[in-house]
Design a protein around this motif. Structure first.
Motif, mmCIF file in Angstrom:
data_model
loop_
_atom_site.group_PDB
_atom_site.id
_atom_site.type_symbol
_atom_site.label_atom_id
_atom_site.label_comp_id
_atom_site.label_asym_id
_atom_site.label_seq_id
_atom_site.Cartn_x
_atom_site.Cartn_y
_atom_site.Cartn_z
ATOM 1 N N GLN A 284 -8.562 -11.848 -9.932
ATOM 2 C CA GLN A 284 -8.598 -12.990 -9.017
ATOM 3 C C GLN A 284 -7.213 -13.242 -8.414
ATOM 4 O O GLN A 284 -7.103 -13.550 -7.219
ATOM 5 N N GLU B 253 -4.959 -10.914 -8.052
ATOM 6 C CA GLU B 253 -4.753 -9.771 -7.156
ATOM 7 C C GLU B 253 -5.437 -10.014 -5.811
ATOM 8 O O GLU B 253 -4.877 -9.710 -4.755
ATOM 9 N N ASN B 254 -6.626 -10.594 -5.840
ATOM 10 C CA ASN B 254 -7.336 -10.913 -4.606
ATOM 11 C C ASN B 254 -6.549 -11.943 -3.796
ATOM 12 O O ASN B 254 -6.417 -11.822 -2.577
ATOM 13 N N TRP B 255 -5.995 -12.955 -4.475
ATOM 14 C CA TRP B 255 -5.161 -13.947 -3.794
ATOM 15 C C TRP B 255 -3.968 -13.255 -3.132
ATOM 16 O O TRP B 255 -3.631 -13.541 -1.982
ATOM 17 N N LEU C 256 -3.699 -10.189 -2.084
ATOM 18 C CA LEU C 256 -4.142 -9.458 -0.890
ATOM 19 C C LEU C 256 -4.392 -10.394 0.284
ATOM 20 O O LEU C 256 -4.067 -10.063 1.425
ATOM 21 N N GLU C 257 -4.948 -11.572 0.002
ATOM 22 C CA GLU C 257 -5.163 -12.549 1.072
ATOM 23 C C GLU C 257 -3.836 -12.988 1.675
ATOM 24 O O GLU C 257 -3.725 -13.144 2.897
ATOM 25 N N MET C 258 -2.826 -13.174 0.837
ATOM 26 C CA MET C 258 -1.501 -13.586 1.331
ATOM 27 C C MET C 258 -0.869 -12.464 2.156
ATOM 28 O O MET C 258 -0.291 -12.709 3.210
ATOM 29 N N ASP D 155 -2.484 -10.126 3.741
ATOM 30 C CA ASP D 155 -3.266 -10.041 4.982
ATOM 31 C C ASP D 155 -2.873 -11.158 5.938
ATOM 32 O O ASP D 155 -2.806 -10.955 7.154
ATOM 33 N N GLU D 156 -2.587 -12.339 5.392
ATOM 34 C CA GLU D 156 -2.172 -13.473 6.222
ATOM 35 C C GLU D 156 -0.871 -13.161 6.960
ATOM 36 O O GLU D 156 -0.681 -13.567 8.096
ATOM 37 N N ASN E 69 0.014 -10.269 7.925
ATOM 38 C CA ASN E 69 -0.427 -9.338 8.970
ATOM 39 C C ASN E 69 0.746 -8.616 9.624
ATOM 40 O O ASN E 69 0.920 -8.644 10.838
ATOM 41 N N LYS F 220 1.330 -5.230 -5.209
ATOM 42 C CA LYS F 220 0.859 -6.384 -4.442
ATOM 43 C C LYS F 220 1.692 -7.622 -4.764
ATOM 44 O O LYS F 220 2.078 -8.369 -3.863
ATOM 45 N N ALA G 214 -3.066 -20.193 -6.398
ATOM 46 C CA ALA G 214 -4.090 -20.453 -5.379
ATOM 47 C C ALA G 214 -3.797 -21.730 -4.598
ATOM 48 O O ALA G 214 -4.221 -21.867 -3.445
#
Length: 145
Positions: free
Chosen positions: A18, A20-22, A24-26, A28-29, A31, A43, A135
């Motif tokens: 979870q 790690e998913n956060w 990746l979202e950061m 990606d944000e 960009n 990551k 988060a």
């Protein structure tokens, strides 16, 4: 007999996933067009770099502090993912040995570590708190125009 240790390992790795998913979202944000990191540690390192730039997060110093606190948990995650579990001593607070494959026989301090059931419960609790704190970190948003 090792059911508690296996349940702990599964939950621990899930909470790390979870996080790690956060991460990746950061990433990606941000960009920034770079190739996405593959490994968990990569990551986290990338998020740390983004936090060092003071451009992505509202409180970048807080993110850096949380990532620093996460380091020992990430190291344990790696060990748990590869370790064999052996029961230690039963009792009111059972203890389990986590032994790394290929460790010397008998294992030295680097090849085996021990966790009590109470330690496992404490680690999961602390990791979940850290996941929530990560988060809760906010991304800077441009002002509405």
């Amino acid at each position: 007999m090792c059911r508690d240790a296996h349940a702990f390992r599964g939950e621990y790795i899930d909470v790390c996933a979870q996080i790690e998913n956060w991460a990746l979202e950061m990433i990606d944000e941000a960009n920034d067009g770079q190739k996405l990191p593959y490994l968990f540690g990569q990551k986290l390192k990338k998020v740390g770099q983004l936090a060092a730039g003071d451009t992505l997060f509202s409180k970048p110093m807080r993110v850096r502090e949380l990532l620093e606190r996460l380091k020992p948990f990430a190291e344990l995650r790696s060990k748990l993912a590869h370790a064999l579990v052996q029961p230690g001593s039963p009792g009111t607070d059972p203890i389990f040995a986590f032994e790394m494959p290929g460790a010397p026989s008998p294992p030295d301090d680097t090849g085996r570590f021990w966790l009590r059931l109470s330690d496992m419960n404490h680690l999961i609790s602390e990791l979940k708190k850290l996941r929530k704190e990560l988060a809760d970190q906010k991304i800077k948003r441009p002002p509405n125009t």
